[in-house]
Design an enzyme around this catalytic site. Structure first.
Site, PDB file in Angstrom:
ATOM      1  CE  LYS A 105      -4.441   0.934   0.128  1.00 51.82           C
ATOM      2  NZ  LYS A 105      -5.556   0.124  -0.415  1.00 51.82           N
ATOM      3  N   GLY A 217     -20.451   7.046   2.441  1.00 51.86           N
ATOM      4  CA  GLY A 217     -19.304   7.305   1.552  1.00 51.86           C
ATOM      5  C   GLY A 217     -19.800   7.324   0.125  1.00 51.86           C
ATOM      6  CE1 TYR A 218     -24.146   7.670  -3.363  1.00 56.12           C
ATOM      7  CE2 TYR A 218     -23.342   9.130  -5.081  1.00 56.12           C
ATOM      8  CZ  TYR A 218     -24.247   8.174  -4.639  1.00 56.12           C
ATOM      9  OH  TYR A 218     -25.228   7.715  -5.473  1.00 56.12           O
ATOM     10  N   GLY A 219     -17.802   7.969  -2.878  1.00 56.45           N
ATOM     11  CA  GLY A 219     -16.737   8.050  -3.878  1.00 56.45           C
ATOM     12  C   GLY A 219     -16.884   6.908  -4.853  1.00 56.45           C
ATOM     13  CG  ASN A 220     -14.277   3.628  -7.455  1.00 56.80           C
ATOM     14  OD1 ASN A 220     -14.614   2.544  -7.018  1.00 56.80           O
ATOM     15  ND2 ASN A 220     -13.870   3.796  -8.696  1.00 56.80           N
ATOM     16  CB  ALA A 221     -16.162   1.954  -2.766  1.00 60.13           C
ATOM     17  N   GLY A 222     -18.684   3.740  -2.976  1.00 57.09           N
ATOM     18  CA  GLY A 222     -20.057   3.988  -2.526  1.00 57.09           C
ATOM     19  C   GLY A 222     -21.014   4.344  -3.648  1.00 57.09           C
TER      20      GLY A 222
END
Ligand code: NAD
Length: 415
Positions: A105, A217-222
Site C-alpha cells: 500500500k 461514503g460516496y466516492g468510487n466504491a459507494g
C-alpha cells in the site's frame, strides 16, 4: 478520545487468527511486520513558484504469494500506521481471492482538494521518481485508492515508462482504458461487493428486491454500490452520505439524483426531498443492508449495539473495530468483512495486469463473469470456515488467507 490505530487493529486481528490456527510463534511474529517500507520526501514546484515537500510512503507487507499489490491514497490524515494496516489487509485480500500476488500500500500526506491539476500531476510523477526502483510488474504494482484517480495512474505509469525506457503498462493498475486499463475496473470494488452481498442474502434468506439500503461514503466504491444494488437486485437505497453529511428519504434516493446533486453541490447531503442526517445517524438507521464505503473506524463499541442492519458490506477498509466486531457477532449482524467485500477492485486489477502482460483486452462480460466466479468462491470458502470453527466472517476470512500465506512462506523456505 484518540482514534484507534489501524495497524494495532490489524495486528490484533492477526493475533486472534494465530490462536485459531494454532500458528507457530515465530511464524506469527514474521507476519506481524511489513517486510519492507519506504519513506520518501517529494519536493514539488507549486503553481505560485514556491517549493513544497510532501511526505509519502510505500509499504510492501508480504510478497510470499507474488509481487505486492495495493493502492495509493492521497489524504491529509495519512499516517505510516494506516498504510501498514492497509498493506497487511491487502496481503490477506489477495491471498483470500487466490491471486498470485502479495500485499502492499502507498500514501502521500496531502489534501488533493487544495492542489491544482498541474500540482497533482507533478506530485504523482514525483512519487514515482522516488520509488520506481522498488516497484514494477514483478515487484510491486500500485493502484488507485482514496482520492487518487485513473488519470493519476496514467501519469504514474507514464513516469515509470519514461524512467525504464519502455511502455510498461503493467506497472500500475486502475489506468484509463486507452492506456492499458481493464473493462470493468471502474465499478469492480462495488460490483464484487454486490456479488458477495447476493451470496450473504441467499444464506440469510433475505429478498434483496425488497431490501432497504444505506450507503456511507460516496466516492468510487459507494456511488457505484448505490447504482449496482438498485440495478442488479432492485433494492431501495434510502440514505447516502459523504464527508460533508448525509441524506435520508424513506421513499428512496436514486443513484442518478444523488450523483447529480454531488456533482453540482459537491455533497449528496443536499439531495432534494431528503432529510439531512449525519454520518453517525446513517449508520444506525433501520435498514436491511448497510454499505460502509468511506473510511476506517466508523463502527465502534459506542455505536455497534445500535446498528439495525442485518448485513454490513464493508467496502471501506477497516470500518469496524475489534470491539464492535464482537458486539455485531453477538447481535447476529452478518458482516461481510472488508478484505472479502472490497476484493473486487484488486481482482480486476489483477485481470488488468494479466491483460497488460498478454497485450489483450477482455470484454466487460468476460471480466464480470471471472469476477463473479472468484467472489462467489471466496465468499463460500469464508462462510464454510466460519461454520467449521464457529467464528465470525472476519476471523474466518483471516484463517483462509493467513494459512495460504504461511504455506507459501514455508514452501519458499522463509520460515
Ligand atoms: P474515494 O476517494 O473515491 O471516495 C471516498 C468517499 O468517502 C468520498 O465520497 C468522501 O466524501 C467520503 N468520506 C470521506 N470521509 C468521510 C467520512 N468521515 N464520513 C463519510 N464519508 C466520508 O474513495 P474510494 O475509492 O471510494 O474508497 C472508499 C473506501 O473503499 C476506502 O476505505 C478504500 O480503501 C476502500 N476501497 C476502495 C477500492 C477502490 O477500488 N476504489 C478498493 C478497495 C477498497
Amino acid at each position: 478520545m484518540s482514534k484507534p490505530n489501524p495497524f494495532e487493529i490489524a495486528q490484533k486481528q492477526l493475533d486472534d487468527c494465530a490462536k485459531i490456527l494454532n500458528l507457530d510463534a515465530g511464524v506469527h511474529e514474521v507476519l506481524k511486520h511489513p517486510r519492507r517500507e519506504f519513506h520518501v520526501s517529494i519536493p514539488i514546484r507549486m503553481d505560485d513558484g514556491s517549493i513544497r515537500v510532501f511526505q509519502g510512503f510505500r509499504v510492501q507487507y508480504n510478497d510470499a504469494l507474488g509481487p505486492c499489490k495495493g493502492g495509493i491514497r492521497y489524504h491529509p490524515d495519512e499516517t505510516i500506521d494506516t498504510v501498514r494496516a492497509l498493506s497487511a489487509w491487502m496481503t490477506w485480500k489477495t491471498s483470500l481471492l487466490g491471486l498470485p500476488l502479495g500485499g502492499g500500500k502507498g500514501g502521500i500526506i496531502c489534501n488533493p482538494k487544495e492542489l491544482s491539476t498541474g500540482e497533482l500531476e507533478r506530485l504523482s510523477r514525483g512519487y514515482i521518481d522516488m520509488i520506481w526502483q522498488n516497484i514494477g510488474p514483478e515487484k510491486d504494482v500500485p493502484a488507485p485508492d482514496v482520492y487518487t484517480t485513473p488519470q493519476m495512474m496514467a501519469w504514474m505509469m507514464d513516469e515509470y515508462s519514461k524512467l525504464t525506457g519502455s511502455n510498461n503498462f503493467g506497472c500500475i493498475t486502475g489506468k484509463p482504458l486507452c492506456v492499458g486499463g481493464s473493462c470493468g475496473r471502474g465499478d469492480a470494488t462495488a460490483r464484487g461487493g454486490m456479488y458477495a452481498l447476493r451470496e450473504a442474502a441467499n444464506e440469510l434468506n433475505i429478498d434483496l428486491s425488497k431490501a432497504t439500503v444505506a450507503v456511507q461514503g460516496y466516492g468510487n466504491a459507494g456511488s457505484y454500490a448505490h447504482s449496482l444494488v438498485s440495478e442488479l437486485f432492485g433494492s431501495k437505497v434510502v440514505a447516502v452520505s459523504d464527508s460533508k453529511g448525509g441524506a435520508y428519504n424513506r421513499a428512496g434516493i436514486s443513484a442518478e439524483e444523488a450523483g447529480r446533486v454531488k456533482a453540482e453541490t459537491s455533497t449528496v447531503a443536499n439531495t432534494p426531498g431528503a432529510k439531512k442526517i449525519s454520518n453517525e445517524q446513517l449508520l444506525e438507521l433501520d435498514v436491511d443492508i448497510l454499505i460502509a464505503a468511506a473510511l476506517e473506524n466508523v463502527i465502534t463499541r459506542d455505536n455497534a449495539g445500535n446498528i439495525k442492519a442485518k448485513i454490513i458490506v464493508e467496502l471501506a477498509n477497516g470500518p469496524t473495530t475489534p470491539e464492535a466486531d464482537e458486539i455485531l457477532f453477538r447481535n447476529k449482524v452478518h458482516v461481510i468483512p472488508d478484505f472479502l467485500a472490497n476484493a473486487g477492485g484488486v481482482t480486476v486489477s489483477y485481470f488488468e495486469m494479466v491483460q497488460n502482460t498478454m497485450r489483450y483486452c477482455w470484454s466487460f462480460d468476460e471480466v464480470y463473469q471471472k469476477l463473479n466466479e472468484r467472489m462467489t468462491a471466496a465468499y463460500q470458502g469464508v462462510l464454510a470456515a466460519s461454520k467449521k470453527y464457529d467464528i465470525n466472517m472476519r476471523q474466518a476470512a483471516y484463517t483462509v488467507a493467513v494459512a495460504r500465506v504461511v504455506e507459501a512462506m514455508k514452501m519458499r523456505g522463509w520460515v
